[in-house]
Structure formats: structure tokens, C-alpha cells
Design a protein around this motif. Structure first.
Motif, PDB file in Angstrom:
ATOM      1  N   ALA A 176      16.355  26.307  -1.020  1.00 35.29           N
ATOM      2  CA  ALA A 176      16.615  24.979  -0.455  1.00 35.29           C
ATOM      3  C   ALA A 176      15.375  24.093  -0.539  1.00 35.29           C
ATOM      4  O   ALA A 176      15.475  22.909  -0.848  1.00 35.29           O
ATOM      5  N   LEU A 177      14.202  24.669  -0.291  1.00 35.93           N
ATOM      6  CA  LEU A 177      12.970  23.885  -0.348  1.00 35.93           C
ATOM      7  C   LEU A 177      12.595  23.506  -1.775  1.00 35.93           C
ATOM      8  O   LEU A 177      12.076  22.428  -2.015  1.00 35.93           O
ATOM      9  N   ARG A 178      12.878  24.380  -2.711  1.00 45.23           N
ATOM     10  CA  ARG A 178      12.590  24.089  -4.115  1.00 45.23           C
ATOM     11  C   ARG A 178      13.510  23.016  -4.669  1.00 45.23           C
ATOM     12  O   ARG A 178      13.123  22.253  -5.531  1.00 45.23           O
ATOM     13  N   GLY A 179      14.753  23.012  -4.210  1.00 47.93           N
ATOM     14  CA  GLY A 179      15.738  22.064  -4.725  1.00 47.93           C
ATOM     15  C   GLY A 179      15.999  22.289  -6.194  1.00 47.93           C
ATOM     16  O   GLY A 179      15.866  23.391  -6.709  1.00 47.93           O
ATOM     17  N   GLU A 180      16.370  21.243  -6.887  1.00 47.49           N
ATOM     18  CA  GLU A 180      16.685  21.332  -8.308  1.00 47.49           C
ATOM     19  C   GLU A 180      15.476  21.740  -9.140  1.00 47.49           C
ATOM     20  O   GLU A 180      15.611  22.367 -10.171  1.00 47.49           O
ATOM     21  N   ALA A 181      14.292  21.378  -8.707  1.00 48.52           N
ATOM     22  CA  ALA A 181      13.082  21.683  -9.463  1.00 48.52           C
ATOM     23  C   ALA A 181      12.856  23.191  -9.579  1.00 48.52           C
ATOM     24  O   ALA A 181      12.212  23.647 -10.516  1.00 48.52           O
ATOM     25  N   GLY A 182      13.381  23.941  -8.642  1.00 48.41           N
ATOM     26  CA  GLY A 182      13.177  25.383  -8.649  1.00 48.41           C
ATOM     27  C   GLY A 182      14.227  26.167  -9.397  1.00 48.41           C
ATOM     28  O   GLY A 182      14.147  27.381  -9.499  1.00 48.41           O
ATOM     29  N   ARG A 183      15.191  25.477  -9.946  1.00 44.83           N
ATOM     30  CA  ARG A 183      16.261  26.183 -10.648  1.00 44.83           C
ATOM     31  C   ARG A 183      15.962  26.221 -12.134  1.00 44.83           C
ATOM     32  O   ARG A 183      15.639  25.219 -12.744  1.00 44.83           O
ATOM     33  N   HIS A 184      16.071  27.406 -12.695  1.00 43.93           N
ATOM     34  CA  HIS A 184      15.888  27.563 -14.137  1.00 43.93           C
ATOM     35  C   HIS A 184      16.782  28.692 -14.622  1.00 43.93           C
ATOM     36  O   HIS A 184      17.256  29.510 -13.848  1.00 43.93           O
ATOM     37  N   TRP A 185      16.973  28.758 -15.896  1.00 51.17           N
ATOM     38  CA  TRP A 185      17.912  29.723 -16.475  1.00 51.17           C
ATOM     39  C   TRP A 185      17.210  30.717 -17.388  1.00 51.17           C
ATOM     40  O   TRP A 185      17.743  31.122 -18.390  1.00 51.17           O
ATOM     41  N   THR A 186      16.013  31.128 -17.051  1.00 49.65           N
ATOM     42  CA  THR A 186      15.307  32.089 -17.894  1.00 49.65           C
ATOM     43  C   THR A 186      15.391  33.465 -17.316  1.00 49.65           C
ATOM     44  O   THR A 186      15.673  33.685 -16.197  1.00 49.65           O
TER      45      THR A 186
END
Length: 94
Positions: A84-94
Motif C-alpha cells: 500500500a505504501l509503495r503504490g503503483e511505483a512498487g509494482r513490477h512484473w519481474t
């Protein structure tokens, strides 16, 4: 289940308080982050710093269990708060 930013921030602050009270882990956290005691006070409300607290905590399952048992939370809560704190910036697909 997802957490709101406010709920995630509360979990992160509880994690920081738990770390500060842990005589063994606090020096490890300080060394890993390079943070000083003044930095902890100055940055405690910053979502990026809160995320770093949760990133550190979630590095070890035993730490997560101890923290969650202390605050009577589900063991998935720290990771949900981190996401939740990372938001979209913390999402990756690696």
C-alpha cells in the motif's frame, strides 16, 4: 484484502516502534539504512521511509512473526502495508 494508506502508515509506525524497542535488531536496521536517531524522528511520517521500515522487517519471517504476534496482526499485514505504501511505483512484473 488491501490496506488504506492510513492503515499502512499505522502499521509502519508500529513496526518502527517495535524495531526501536528491539535491542538486537535496531542496530542492524540503523546499519542497513544508514539512518541516525534524528533521521528516525524526522522521517517517521514519510511514506518512503515507512516503506523502508517494512522492507527491512519483511526480510526475515521470524521478525514478521515476532512483530505480528506483538501487535496481534495477521502475518500478511506487513507485506500488505508495504504494498500500500509503495503504490503503483512498487509494482513490477519481474
Amino acid at each position: 484484502m488491501t490496506l488504506s494508506q492510513e492503515a499502512a502508515s499505522t502499521i509502519a509506525l508500529k513496526a518502527l516502534a517495535w524495531l526501536v524497542s528491539n535491542d538486537e535488531l535496531m542496530p542492524v536496521f540503523m546499519g542497513a539504512t544508514g539512518a541516525s536517531a534524528d533521521d528516525l524522528r524526522a522521517q517517521a511520517a514519510d511514506p518512503g521511509f515507512q516503506a523502508s521500515v517494512l522492507e527491512f522487517l519483511t526480510m526475515d519471517d521470524a521478525w514478521v512473526v515476532s512483530f505480528c504476534d506483538t501487535i496481534s496482526e495477521d502475518y500478511m499485514t506487513p507485506m500488505m502495508a508495504l504494498n500500500a505504501l509503495r503504490g503503483e511505483a512498487g509494482r513490477h512484473w519481474t
